[in-house]
Scaffold this motif. Structure first.
Motif, PDB file in Angstrom:
ATOM      1  N   ALA A   1       0.855  -1.132  -0.101  1.00 45.32           N
ATOM      2  CA  ALA A   1      -0.170  -0.066   0.093  1.00 45.32           C
ATOM      3  C   ALA A   1       0.759   1.055  -0.031  1.00 45.32           C
ATOM      4  O   ALA A   1       0.281   2.327  -0.202  1.00 45.32           O
TER       5      ALA A   1
ATOM      6  N   GLN B   1       2.179   2.922   2.449  1.00 48.69           N
ATOM      7  CA  GLN B   1       1.528   3.498   3.384  1.00 48.69           C
ATOM      8  C   GLN B   1       2.035   3.111   4.783  1.00 48.69           C
ATOM      9  O   GLN B   1       1.872   3.592   6.005  1.00 48.69           O
TER      10      GLN B   1
ATOM     11  N   GLU C   1     -11.821   3.206   0.884  1.00 48.24           N
ATOM     12  CA  GLU C   1     -11.498   2.427   2.265  1.00 48.24           C
ATOM     13  C   GLU C   1     -11.695   0.802   2.233  1.00 48.24           C
ATOM     14  O   GLU C   1     -10.805   0.282   2.615  1.00 48.24           O
TER      15      GLU C   1
ATOM     16  N   SER D   1     -11.533  -0.939  -0.433  1.00 42.81           N
ATOM     17  CA  SER D   1      -9.957  -1.545  -0.978  1.00 42.81           C
ATOM     18  C   SER D   1      -9.095  -1.656  -0.244  1.00 42.81           C
ATOM     19  O   SER D   1      -8.320  -2.525  -0.091  1.00 42.81           O
ATOM     20  N   GLN D   2      -8.866  -0.496   0.702  1.00 42.88           N
ATOM     21  CA  GLN D   2      -7.610  -0.307   1.554  1.00 42.88           C
ATOM     22  C   GLN D   2      -7.656  -1.608   2.722  1.00 42.88           C
ATOM     23  O   GLN D   2      -6.691  -2.126   2.834  1.00 42.88           O
TER      24      GLN D   2
ATOM     25  N   LEU E   1      -1.580   3.641   7.159  1.00 44.53           N
ATOM     26  CA  LEU E   1      -2.842   3.275   6.612  1.00 44.53           C
ATOM     27  C   LEU E   1      -4.074   2.761   7.622  1.00 44.53           C
ATOM     28  O   LEU E   1      -4.876   2.971   7.399  1.00 44.53           O
TER      29      LEU E   1
ATOM     30  N   LEU F   1      -7.703   4.319   8.628  1.00 44.60           N
ATOM     31  CA  LEU F   1      -8.728   3.669   8.439  1.00 44.60           C
ATOM     32  C   LEU F   1      -9.555   3.595   9.895  1.00 44.60           C
ATOM     33  O   LEU F   1     -10.905   3.594   9.718  1.00 44.60           O
TER      34      LEU F   1
END
Lengths: 382, 124
Positions: free
Chosen positions: B75, B77, B98, B100-101, B81, B85
């Motif tokens: 990612a 991040q 979000e 997908s994250q 991340l 989130l």
């Protein structure tokens, strides 16, 4: 199409699970295998239920949940496959040595006042001593039940259960000390990273190395060192001798640090250093000095020397903290901590074995064979 | 403990965490609002555990260490991340980005589970 494939594959695996259950549905040769047998039956039922959910739950069957469905399916199959190649294999091929070592594990559990049920032991290990903490199955090499010098490793293996068992207030004290130690590892390396950023030299390389060391510690080293220390505190010098023996016979460079790379286990030197700190904390200085002397002699004989990264990866400060936290944790769960005058059957046999080995290597094997034979038929031993 | 034993113990801890996250991701899509809300709270709890620097829970610390290593490559991040989130999900249901994250976090854990399992079974 993939949904059709998944449905068929799930049904296949349900059948496989049922067949495995059939393979272990026979009379057991000894009561020592009961717990493992029951665990296997329960796991197989859980597997079948989880697969059924993946086959029929209307929410999981939604098209946009295909990623989750595949991931969950693969993990269920992974579990079943592990069960098949470890516990179920052991149950379909039980041997008298499995029973003898399971009885020995039970005696150790009683002697040291271990707060969790003892594991079942099988002599089917493909590597060295190892424990599947979820199945409570301890695996040792085939011939190990006929020798004493490596058996102290049983104490190390059962200690892994103290870290992996969840939601048990009896062992919360040990886990809390372990958690505190992990936090101190992160704090230590955070401090080191700050110092590195202010220093001159190859900052980026050292920064990556420090991140790797922290990762190694949290991923496996702390668990190994805590289990070593538990064995020292509940058995004593015999465990440090067993580590010496293992390193001498099968180890590599005791200072080796593989960065970049991954190291599941701490360097052998660091493990020995932590054990010596542990023995000194128990006021067993004489034993610690003896072991240290022979260890150093052996390391010199191999010609290996500390690498520049060794002390950065294994600072004495962390090894000492581990020894303190592990001792506190072992005390908190009520396990017997050994002292100079501690005496009990298995403790005495395993520690005396090393005394006899050093005192008279020529006749040691004869004594060992006699001792093992008495241990296996249930009479005293030492 | 041999490598196999240690990997087995890591696999168990990762697996339980990965399963909880996947089941919560399924719950998020439940048409019943109360089920979806419970799932969101579960995810917030899981993300809180792994981003809590003061956590003394050994499993959380292990998962944190693994995500710290694994997420940057996927990612870009890292753990930040997970922090963002968590903050977003504390307030409201996730947006599609979000979601997908969250999938990336679940995928990272799943990859680690399968590579750990492969190593246990001798595929090194």
């Amino acid at each position: 199409m993939i949904e059709h494939y998944l449905n068929a594959a799930i049904k296949q695996e349900q059948e496989r699970a049922k067949i495995l259950k059939g393979k272990i549905s026979h009379t057991l040769p000894a009561i020592e295998l009961n717990a493992l047998h029951q665990t296997c039956q329960d796991r197989i039922d859980t597997t079948i239920d989880s697969l059924e959910l993946l086959l029929t739950d209307p929410l999981i069957l939604q098209k946009d949940l295909i990623h989750e469905r595949i991931r969950l399916f693969r993990r269920v199959i992974g579990d079943l496959s592990l069960l098949e190649t470890t516990a179920i294999t052991a149950l379909t091929r039980p041997h008298a040595d499995d029973i003898a070592l399971s009885k020995l594990a039970f005696k150790i559990h009683k002697e040291i006042n271990f707060p969790l049920p003892p594991p079942t032991v099988t002599c089917l290990s493909r590597e060295y001593f190892s424990i599947n903490t979820s199945l409570r199955l301890l695996e040792v090499p085939l011939a190990e039940s006929d020798f004493l010098l490596h058996l102290p490793d049983l104490y190390h293996e059962i200690a892994h259960l103290l870290i992996s068992t969840r939601n048990n207030p009896k062992i919360a004290g040990y886990q809390s000390e372990y958690g505190k130690f992990l936090a101190s590892v992160s704090n230590y390396y955070e401090g080191e990273r700050i110092i590195n950023r202010k220093s001159t030299g190859p900052k980026e390389y050292i920064d990556q190395a420090l991140a790797s060391f922290e990762y190694f510690w949290i991923r496996g080293w702390a668990n190994e060192i805590f289990s070593d220390l538990f064995a020292i505190y509940t058995l004593g010098p015999a465990f440090a001798w067993a580590h010496f023996h293992l390193t001498a016979e099968r180890g590599g460079d005791p200072y080796d640090i593989q960065v970049p790379g991954f190291m599941s286990h701490p360097p052998d030197q660091a493990r020995m250093e932590a054990m010596l700190v542990g023995l000194n904390l128990l006021n067993l200085k004489k034993s610690a000095d003896e072991i240290q002397k022979i260890w150093e002699e052996f390391i010199n004989a191999t010609g290996t020397k500390p690498t520049p990264l060794y002390r950065r990866a294994c600072p004495l400060e962390l090894l000492e903290r581990a020894a303190i936290h592990a001792l506190e944790g072992t005390k908190q769960i009520g396990c017997r901590i050994i002292q100079e005058d501690t005496s009990s059957q298995i403790h005495d046999i395993l520690n005396n074995a090393w005394v006899k080995f050093w005192a008279n290597p020529e006749t040691y094997h004869e004594w060992e064979r006699d001792c093992i034979s008495r241990l296996k038929d249930g009479s005293s031993g030492s | 403990m041999s490598d196999i034993g240690l990997l087995g113990s890591i696999y168990e801890q990762l697996r339980s965490y990965a399963d909880k996250l996947d089941h919560a991701l399924i719950g998020l899509r439940d048409p019943q609002p109360e089920v979806a809300q419970r799932a969101r709270a579960e995810i917030v709890g899981l993300l809180h555990e792994i981003t809590n620097k003061d956590s003394m829970d050994p499993t959380s610390r292990l998962v944190t260490a693994i995500l710290k290593q694994g997420l940057p490559t996927i990612a870009g991040q890292g753990l930040s991340l997970c922090v963002s989130l968590r903050k977003a999900l504390e307030q409201r249901p996730p947006t599609s980005l979000e979601m997908s994250q969250l999938e990336l976090v679940a995928l990272t854990l799943d990859k680690e589970c399968s590579s750990t399992l492969a190593r246990i079974k001798g595929k090194r």
